[in-house]
Motif scaffolding. Structure first.
Motif, PDB file in Angstrom:
ATOM      1  N   LEU A 396       0.831  -1.209   0.000  1.00 49.84           N
ATOM      2  CA  LEU A 396       0.000   0.000   0.000  1.00 49.84           C
ATOM      3  C   LEU A 396       0.863   1.256   0.000  1.00 49.84           C
ATOM      4  CD1 LEU A 396      -2.905   1.029   0.082  1.00 49.84           C
ATOM      5  CD2 LEU A 396      -2.786   0.959   2.582  1.00 49.84           C
ATOM      6  N   ILE A 397       2.007   1.198   0.703  1.00 50.10           N
ATOM      7  CA  ILE A 397       2.905   2.355   0.747  1.00 50.10           C
ATOM      8  C   ILE A 397       3.431   2.679  -0.650  1.00 50.10           C
ATOM      9  CG2 ILE A 397       5.143   3.165   1.595  1.00 50.10           C
ATOM     10  CD1 ILE A 397       4.591   1.709   4.187  1.00 50.10           C
ATOM     11  N   GLY A 398       3.808   1.650  -1.403  1.00 52.09           N
ATOM     12  CA  GLY A 398       4.299   1.863  -2.761  1.00 52.09           C
ATOM     13  C   GLY A 398       3.257   2.507  -3.652  1.00 52.09           C
ATOM     14  N   ILE A 399       1.991   2.073  -3.523  1.00 54.59           N
ATOM     15  CA  ILE A 399       0.907   2.634  -4.334  1.00 54.59           C
ATOM     16  C   ILE A 399       0.689   4.104  -3.996  1.00 54.59           C
ATOM     17  CG2 ILE A 399      -1.556   2.493  -4.844  1.00 54.59           C
ATOM     18  CD1 ILE A 399      -1.417  -0.501  -4.245  1.00 54.59           C
ATOM     19  N   VAL A 400       0.552   4.390  -2.699  1.00 54.62           N
ATOM     20  CA  VAL A 400       0.279   5.762  -2.260  1.00 54.62           C
ATOM     21  C   VAL A 400       1.444   6.683  -2.594  1.00 54.62           C
ATOM     22  CG1 VAL A 400      -0.155   7.221  -0.245  1.00 54.62           C
ATOM     23  CG2 VAL A 400      -1.297   5.003  -0.451  1.00 54.62           C
TER      24      VAL A 400
END
Length: 425
Positions: A396-400
Motif C-alpha cells: 500500500l505504501i508503494g501505491i500511495v
C-alpha cells in the motif's frame, strides 16, 4: 488490444464470477493459516475484510478506467507512462509476473495430481502432470473471456460447496469449541497481517482493467469487484484459518485425504488453481501482445507460446529458482495502479475525453512508479537475508507514494509551463 466491440460485452455477474474464481485458490487458504497463527479468528477475519476492501477500492478505480475506454490495462497505461513506457517497462514486468506465477501454479497442480494418483498405485511423473495441466489451463485463457466465464460458472459453485463442506466438517466433533478456545502463542501485528492480505492480490488490482474492459458500465465494475472479491476472500481466509486450528494444516487436499475423500480434495485444488491461473495467462498474454505489438490475427499464438514457455520452465524446475525474482517483480507491480489512478481520476477527473495515448516515454509517470516500486521492494529484498533487520512488506505504501509523487510532479510541471508562458507573453 483493440477497443471492445458490442458483441464482446459481458455482464457484471460474469466479471464477479471471474474475480471469485481468482480468489478461491490455495494461496488464500495459506494466508488464512498465516493470519490465525498470530491472531484470534475474529481479528483474522477483520484483517481480511479490511485488506480485501482496500484491494477492491483499487480494483474499482482501475477497472472503471478500462470500462470507460474499453481497453485493457496496458493500453490505458500508455498515456501516463507513454506508449513505449507501457510497452517496454510496465508490460514486460506484468508479463513476467503473470506468466512466471502461471508456471509455478501449474507445477503445484501437477505435484498434487501425481500425489493423488500415487494413492492408487499409479506412477505419473510430476513433470508430465505439470505439462498436461499447464496446457489445459493455457487453452482456457487462449480462447478468451467467454471461455473464462464458462470455466468460472462451472468451477466457482463447486469450489464454494467444497470449501463450505470442509468448514462444516472441521467444526463438528469439538472443532467449534477448539476454535473458540484458540489463542495464538505469538501475536501477529495487525499492520503485518494487513500487508500480507493486500499483497496477496495486489497484482489482481492492477490488471483489473483486462477484464473490466468488457463490462458495460462503471456501476457494473463496482458491483463485480465488491461481490466477487469480499465474500469469497473472507470465506477463504476463514476456511484456511479454521482448518489450520482444527486439522493442523490449511492444505485442503491433505484435509480431505485424511477424511478419506482424496478425490474431492484434488478436484478442489485443480479447479482452484485452474481458475486463478487462467487469469494469470490471460493478462500475461495481453501484456506480451503489447510488448511486441503483435497483430490481432497472431494474438492467440503469442499467448500460447508465452504460456507454453512458462509451463516448460516449471516442468524442468527452473522456475523454482526464480521465485525470489518474481517476488520482487510482484512487489514492483502495485505502484503502477497508484500512477494510473492519479492521472485518470485526480488529474483528468475521470473524464474519458481527456485520455489520449502519449508517444514515446512519459518520464514523470515512469519515475513516479519507479520510486514507489523501489520503496515497496526493500522489505521483500531484505526478507531474503535473515541476518538483516526485517521490515513488514507494505504494498500500500508503494501505491500511495507513487500516486503522491506523480501529483507533485504534475503540479511542478504545470507551474513551470505557466511561468514560461507568462515570460513569453
Amino acid at each position: 488490444m483493440a477497443e471492445v466491440k458490442k458483441e464482446q460485452a459481458q455482464s457484471w455477474a460474469s466479471l464477479a464470477f471471474v474475480w471469485t474464481g481468482a480468489m478461491i485458490c490455495v494461496p488464500s487458504l495459506l494466508i488464512g493459516g498465516t493470519l490465525i497463527a498470530g491472531m484470534p479468528l475474529w481479528e483474522a477475519l477483520l484483517t481480511a475484510f479490511i485488506g480485501y476492501g482496500i484491494i477492491v477500492v483499487f480494483m474499482i478505480y482501475q477497472g472503471m478506467q478500462s470500462s470507460d475506454l474499453q481497453r485493457p490495462t496496458v493500453k490505458v497505461a500508455s498515456q501516463v507512462f507513454g506508449e513505449q513506457g507501457s510497452k517496454k517497462i510496465i508490460s514486460i514486468i506484468l508479463a513476467i509476473s503473470c506468466l512466471g506465477w502461471f508456471g509455478i501454479q501449474a507445477n503445484v497442480c501437477g505435484v498434487a495430481f501425481s500425489q493423488f494418483l500415487a494413492l492408487y498405485g499409479i506412477d505419473f511423473p510430476v513433470w508430465l502432470s505439470s505439462l498436461v495441466w499447464g496446457v489445459i489451463m493455457l487453452l482456457s485463457a487462449i480462447y478468451g473471456i467467454k471461455i473464462l466465464n464458462i470455466l468460472n460458472y462451472v468451477a466457482v459453485p463447486i469450489l464454494l460447496l467444497v470449501c463450505i463442506y470442509a468448514l462444516i466438517v472441521s467444526l463438528r466433533d469439538g472443532g467449534l469449541q477448539q476454535v473458540a478456545a484458540y489463542r495464538p502463542e505469538t501475536p501477529l501485528p495487525f499492520l503485518t497481517g494487513l500487508s500480507v492480505t493486500i499483497g496477496s492480490f495486489a497484482l489482481g488490482a492492477v490488471i483489473a482493467g483486462d477484464y473490466s474492459q468488457y463490462t458495460k458500465s462503471r456501476a457494473g465494475v463496482v458491483k463485480a469487484a465488491i461481490l466477487g472479491i469480499l465474500p469469497s476472500g473472507v470465506l477463504m481466509i476463514a476456511v484456511g484459518a479454521i482448518l489450520t486450528v482444527t486439522a493442523g494444516t490449511a492444505d485442503i487436499t491433505s484435509v480431505f485425504t485424511k477424511l478419506g475423500l482424496p478425490v474431492l480434495g484434488v478436484i478442489a485444488l485443480i479447479l482452484a488453481t485452474w481458475t486463478t491461473n487462467a487469469v494469470n495467462a490471460f493478462s500475461g498474454g495481453i501484456a506480451i501482445v503489447n510488448v511486441f505489438n503483435i497483430s490481432q490475427e497472431k494474438e492467440k499464438l503469442a499467448v500460447a507460446i508465452a504460456g507454453g514457455a512458462g509451463t516448460l520452465l516449471a516442468v524442468i524446475g527452473i522456475l523454482n529458482h526464480f521465485v525470489p525474482i518474481m517476488s520482487v517483480l510482484s512487489a514492483m507491480v502495485p505502484p503502477v495502479a497508484g500512477v494510473m489512478i492519479a492521472s485518470y481520476w485526480l488529474v483528468q477527473k475521470g473524464d474519458p475525453s481527456k485520455w489520449h495515448e502519449t508517444r514515446g516515454i512519459n518520464w514523470l509517470g515512469v519515475l513516479s512508479w519507479l520510486i514507489g516500486a523501489v520503496i515497496a521492494c526493500v522489505p521483500v529484498i531484505m526478507s531474503f537475508f535473515p541476518n538483516l533487520p526485517q521490515l513488514p512488506n507494505q504494498p500500500l505504501i508503494g501505491i500511495v507514494l507513487a500516486l503522491a509523487i506523480y501529483l507533485i510532479g504534475r503540479k511542478m510541471t504545470d507551474r513551470s509551463k505557466t511561468k514560461r508562458f507568462n515570460e513569453d507573453y
